[in-house]
Design a protein around this motif. Sequence first.
Motif, mmCIF file in Angstrom:
data_model
loop_
_atom_site.group_PDB
_atom_site.id
_atom_site.type_symbol
_atom_site.label_atom_id
_atom_site.label_comp_id
_atom_site.label_asym_id
_atom_site.label_seq_id
_atom_site.Cartn_x
_atom_site.Cartn_y
_atom_site.Cartn_z
ATOM 1 N N GLY A 432 0.647 -1.392 0.032
ATOM 2 C CA GLY A 432 -0.155 -0.006 -0.257
ATOM 3 C C GLY A 432 0.921 1.220 -0.014
ATOM 4 O O GLY A 432 1.942 1.245 0.294
ATOM 5 N N GLN A 433 0.069 2.522 -0.271
ATOM 6 C CA GLN A 433 0.804 3.865 -0.326
ATOM 7 C C GLN A 433 1.665 4.194 0.810
ATOM 8 O O GLN A 433 2.829 4.437 0.807
ATOM 9 C CB GLN A 433 -0.157 4.695 -0.868
ATOM 10 C CG GLN A 433 0.593 6.043 -1.036
ATOM 11 C CD GLN A 433 -0.276 7.205 -1.435
ATOM 12 O OE1 GLN A 433 -1.425 7.057 -2.067
ATOM 13 N NE2 GLN A 433 -0.165 8.537 -1.132
ATOM 14 N N ASP A 434 1.006 3.999 2.087
ATOM 15 C CA ASP A 434 1.737 4.290 3.213
ATOM 16 C C ASP A 434 3.001 3.749 3.327
ATOM 17 O O ASP A 434 3.976 4.171 3.984
ATOM 18 C CB ASP A 434 0.799 4.360 4.215
ATOM 19 C CG ASP A 434 -0.428 5.496 4.208
ATOM 20 O OD1 ASP A 434 -0.231 6.369 3.392
ATOM 21 O OD2 ASP A 434 -1.642 5.042 4.799
ATOM 22 N N LYS A 435 2.912 2.404 3.203
ATOM 23 C CA LYS A 435 4.224 1.432 3.718
ATOM 24 C C LYS A 435 5.256 1.848 2.529
ATOM 25 O O LYS A 435 6.373 1.780 2.925
ATOM 26 C CB LYS A 435 3.691 0.270 3.767
ATOM 27 C CG LYS A 435 2.999 -0.090 4.986
ATOM 28 C CD LYS A 435 2.668 -1.498 5.247
ATOM 29 C CE LYS A 435 1.757 -1.928 6.350
ATOM 30 N NZ LYS A 435 1.469 -3.518 6.471
ATOM 31 N N SER A 441 11.034 6.966 2.006
ATOM 32 C CA SER A 441 11.377 7.774 2.943
ATOM 33 C C SER A 441 12.547 7.740 3.936
ATOM 34 O O SER A 441 13.174 8.455 3.985
ATOM 35 C CB SER A 441 10.303 8.599 3.610
ATOM 36 O OG SER A 441 9.183 8.989 2.673
ATOM 37 N N GLU A 442 12.405 6.497 4.680
ATOM 38 C CA GLU A 442 13.340 6.024 5.866
ATOM 39 C C GLU A 442 14.827 5.908 5.071
ATOM 40 O O GLU A 442 15.674 6.285 5.652
ATOM 41 C CB GLU A 442 12.821 4.973 6.374
ATOM 42 C CG GLU A 442 11.613 5.288 7.491
ATOM 43 C CD GLU A 442 12.167 6.024 8.645
ATOM 44 O OE1 GLU A 442 13.168 5.574 9.056
ATOM 45 O OE2 GLU A 442 11.580 6.987 8.839
ATOM 46 N N ALA A 475 -3.785 10.183 -2.803
ATOM 47 C CA ALA A 475 -3.566 8.868 -3.178
ATOM 48 C C ALA A 475 -2.883 8.673 -4.670
ATOM 49 O O ALA A 475 -3.632 9.255 -5.670
ATOM 50 C CB ALA A 475 -5.160 8.247 -2.987
ATOM 51 N N TRP A 476 -2.324 7.700 -4.578
ATOM 52 C CA TRP A 476 -1.590 7.289 -5.965
ATOM 53 C C TRP A 476 -2.455 6.528 -6.647
ATOM 54 O O TRP A 476 -3.247 5.776 -6.189
ATOM 55 C CB TRP A 476 -0.362 6.611 -5.629
ATOM 56 C CG TRP A 476 0.733 7.529 -4.828
ATOM 57 C CD1 TRP A 476 0.850 8.777 -4.769
ATOM 58 C CD2 TRP A 476 1.676 6.820 -4.386
ATOM 59 N NE1 TRP A 476 1.830 9.091 -3.910
ATOM 60 C CE2 TRP A 476 2.513 7.857 -3.741
ATOM 61 C CE3 TRP A 476 2.347 5.389 -4.311
ATOM 62 C CZ2 TRP A 476 3.678 7.737 -2.863
ATOM 63 C CZ3 TRP A 476 3.586 5.336 -3.342
ATOM 64 C CH2 TRP A 476 4.159 6.396 -2.846
ATOM 65 N N PRO A 477 -2.662 6.583 -8.240
ATOM 66 C CA PRO A 477 -3.434 5.817 -8.973
ATOM 67 C C PRO A 477 -2.702 4.206 -8.518
ATOM 68 O O PRO A 477 -1.574 4.321 -8.334
ATOM 69 C CB PRO A 477 -3.312 6.090 -10.431
ATOM 70 C CG PRO A 477 -2.932 7.690 -10.150
ATOM 71 C CD PRO A 477 -2.030 7.698 -8.851
ATOM 72 N N LYS A 478 -3.557 3.379 -8.612
ATOM 73 C CA LYS A 478 -2.939 2.025 -8.353
ATOM 74 C C LYS A 478 -1.714 1.618 -9.488
ATOM 75 O O LYS A 478 -1.072 0.965 -8.894
ATOM 76 C CB LYS A 478 -4.318 0.950 -8.709
ATOM 77 C CG LYS A 478 -3.990 -0.413 -7.939
ATOM 78 C CD LYS A 478 -5.382 -1.276 -7.980
ATOM 79 C CE LYS A 478 -5.379 -2.483 -7.350
ATOM 80 N NZ LYS A 478 -6.361 -3.347 -7.414
ATOM 81 N N LEU A 481 1.199 3.090 -7.893
ATOM 82 C CA LEU A 481 1.627 2.278 -6.715
ATOM 83 C C LEU A 481 2.301 1.043 -7.262
ATOM 84 O O LEU A 481 3.457 0.733 -6.720
ATOM 85 C CB LEU A 481 0.582 1.918 -5.880
ATOM 86 C CG LEU A 481 0.717 0.996 -4.599
ATOM 87 C CD1 LEU A 481 1.922 1.723 -3.720
ATOM 88 C CD2 LEU A 481 -0.372 0.675 -3.863
ATOM 89 N N ALA A 482 1.924 0.328 -8.242
ATOM 90 C CA ALA A 482 2.372 -0.809 -8.644
ATOM 91 C C ALA A 482 3.955 -0.467 -8.973
ATOM 92 O O ALA A 482 4.920 -1.252 -9.043
ATOM 93 C CB ALA A 482 1.646 -1.752 -9.800
ATOM 94 N N ASN A 483 4.087 0.576 -9.900
ATOM 95 C CA ASN A 483 5.149 0.953 -10.747
ATOM 96 C C ASN A 483 6.401 1.208 -9.550
ATOM 97 O O ASN A 483 7.294 1.101 -9.926
ATOM 98 C CB ASN A 483 5.098 2.187 -11.429
ATOM 99 C CG ASN A 483 4.269 1.665 -12.958
ATOM 100 O OD1 ASN A 483 4.240 0.707 -13.037
ATOM 101 N ND2 ASN A 483 3.545 2.791 -13.385
ATOM 102 N N THR A 484 6.097 1.775 -8.447
ATOM 103 C CA THR A 484 6.922 2.127 -7.435
ATOM 104 C C THR A 484 7.879 0.900 -7.012
ATOM 105 O O THR A 484 8.913 0.913 -6.401
ATOM 106 C CB THR A 484 6.493 2.969 -6.397
ATOM 107 O OG1 THR A 484 5.507 1.948 -5.553
ATOM 108 C CG2 THR A 484 5.626 4.181 -6.759
ATOM 109 N N GLY A 485 7.146 -0.266 -7.060
ATOM 110 C CA GLY A 485 7.889 -1.608 -6.707
ATOM 111 C C GLY A 485 9.126 -1.817 -7.473
ATOM 112 O O GLY A 485 10.104 -2.260 -7.130
#
Length: 719
Positions: A432-435, A441-442, A475-478, A481-485
């Motif tokens: 998910g986006q928050d995690k 960020s960390e 909120a990011w589009p779904k 979110l997948a692309n960030t992986g």
Amino acid sequence: MDRNGFVTARTNRPRRWRSPGLRAQTYIAFSAFLLGAAFPAAHFFFSGQRSALALWTFLTGLCLCVLYCLVEKENGRRVFSILSLAGAGLILHLYTLQFDPQQADYYRAAVEKQWHSYERPQGRRGNILYRDGTLLAGNRKVARVIAEPELIQDIQNTAAALAPYIDLQQQEILDKLVNERRPGLVLAQGLSLETAQQIDQLGLRGVFTRFYFERCYPSADHGAAMLVGYAGRESFQRLGLERAYDDQLTGEDGLTEYRRDASRRRLPATIKAQPRRDGAELLTTLHPSVQAICEDELRSAIEKNRAEWGCVLVMQPGSGEILGAATYPYFDPNRYASGRREKDDPELNVLLQKVLEPGSTMKPLLAAYAYEQGWISSTDRIICNRLLTIGRYTVREAELDHVLGGNEGVTIDQVISHSSNIGMGRLALQLGQDKVTQAYSELGFWQKTGIELPGELKGLRPNGGRKDLKGDYRAWPKISLANTGFGQGLAVTPLQLASAYCALANGGYRVTPRTVLALREQGSAAEDDTDPGLLADAGSAGNTTPALTGADEELLAAPSAAGEAAQALERILATGTAHAADNNSKSGGLDDDSLHGADRNAPQRVLSAESCAEAKRWLVDAVEHGTGKKARLERYSTAGKTGTAQIPAPGGGYLSGAYAASFVGFFPAEDPRYLVLVLFYRPRGGYYGGEVAAPVFKKVGDRIAFLDEMALVRAWDGK
């Protein structure tokens, strides 16, 4: 009629002038006294010059009237009037010379110019040095040609005589001398001392040479030009360390005042000297051998793949110190410093002033943080053998025939080693986006790393980092979110990426990239007396340092596993070597002071030693059996990850056939001391990170490992 009664004609003979009598002389002396007394009295009682002059005029006129009445004879009055007017005029002239601002300043300046002289010794800019003391940036004595057009008698011949020695044509010199007739007209700068001497020997009237110090960069070809920067003739012409430490590097001019005698010789008793102050000296973290390796391999690779821009970076993962940094496009700081810069010359340090979507090099970072937080385990399985369809979008592997695992899925180590986009896309959707935001960020993304260099960018969040009315990120589009992986849909700088990998290599600590070891005054002790070494071995406090000589022995320390002789190298870095980390402790063996030095904040742990050990295992497998096989070193075990990222189009989507190829890794894998990042933007021909960047990593790593190994061998011989 005479006394005999005859009438005689009268002759008009001129009468002989006789001096005034004693009484008239007394009147004249008394009038002069009154006139002289009226002047200081008027100036004493009135501070304003106009008021004093008005009072003096009134008193003088009054005195003259009184004395004129006292003089009885006509001749005495005439003489008195003439002398009084002359005396009044003389006193008025003296008053004007002394107290009129324009007259007084003019004559005072004329006297000062004739007898008083001064010189301003130029305060030299501080040197910038490699960590072993080799010069990176210094100063050279050059000359400028100055013309005084009013003193030049034959402009035509003067221009013809100067043309062969300066970068101006004869007609250009003529135009400047005719159209810009101002004192101190500069015709040329940056001339060598030999050229200046030849111009002096011409004996041209009204043409002078003056010497000054100009910045020079003797290692311009292999001297980390973008990192060091340049210092131009104007204060705003700065870049890199030259700009970041401009105040400390800039010296202060001295001042020597004295008077001259009639022969224009100095009078020693009148000399007042204020010595110049040279700028501070900057000792960088750069190592000359490592820097030369980076420059050589980058140039060779650019000639081969013809990328738009690229970089090679070598860091110490324990301390964040940068040992070498080469960037393309290149630029010559000597041309910049001398004012010959062209409009299209580069001024961006691509390490921290360029952002790009990194691609698969982000996969182990997200996976390691998820493993650290317990969001995924080493036994969890992810389905990777099917396409990932999200709405009207489809996530595919880099190669269509790249099918990983079966219906039962694969573990995270296989996802990383075989660089599965589908597997990491599914993981990002699961988190998910928050995690995902927390993980990146960390690890230091979307924020400045804190390096000393100016102009660093923060990067870009997914969805453009847009916020709602409350200031929260939308909120990011779904699909985003997948692309960030797998490192798409977000933008980072190469330096941020290398800094994040340092945490995987050093046991879980975020480090601040460093380019400066010490800043010290010229000729004085260093202000920063922190040991210039990098990561000290906690178990080698009782060992002694062997006395080594030679350039190779100034390189990095050997692995801690090599025994006590290798640990004895931990202090060699005082002349340019690195230190090994102690892996015996659970925390990774990183001492806070050895990480950052006494002037650094305590390092922030973002991953545990166990999580880092697991991530290292993934990265070693990626080199041994996965996409990074061409990065495998000959002498040391290697951990690393390839990256191949699509380049976004300006209007949305991605450009066809445009990629960024990268490889980030560290070695030795079990005890990392070097981290190397290689990146090329839009290479031509091959574009996969494993084909374009991994071979460059191998060449850089093998050359550094050879020097490192030689330092270890010589340490054994010297013990």
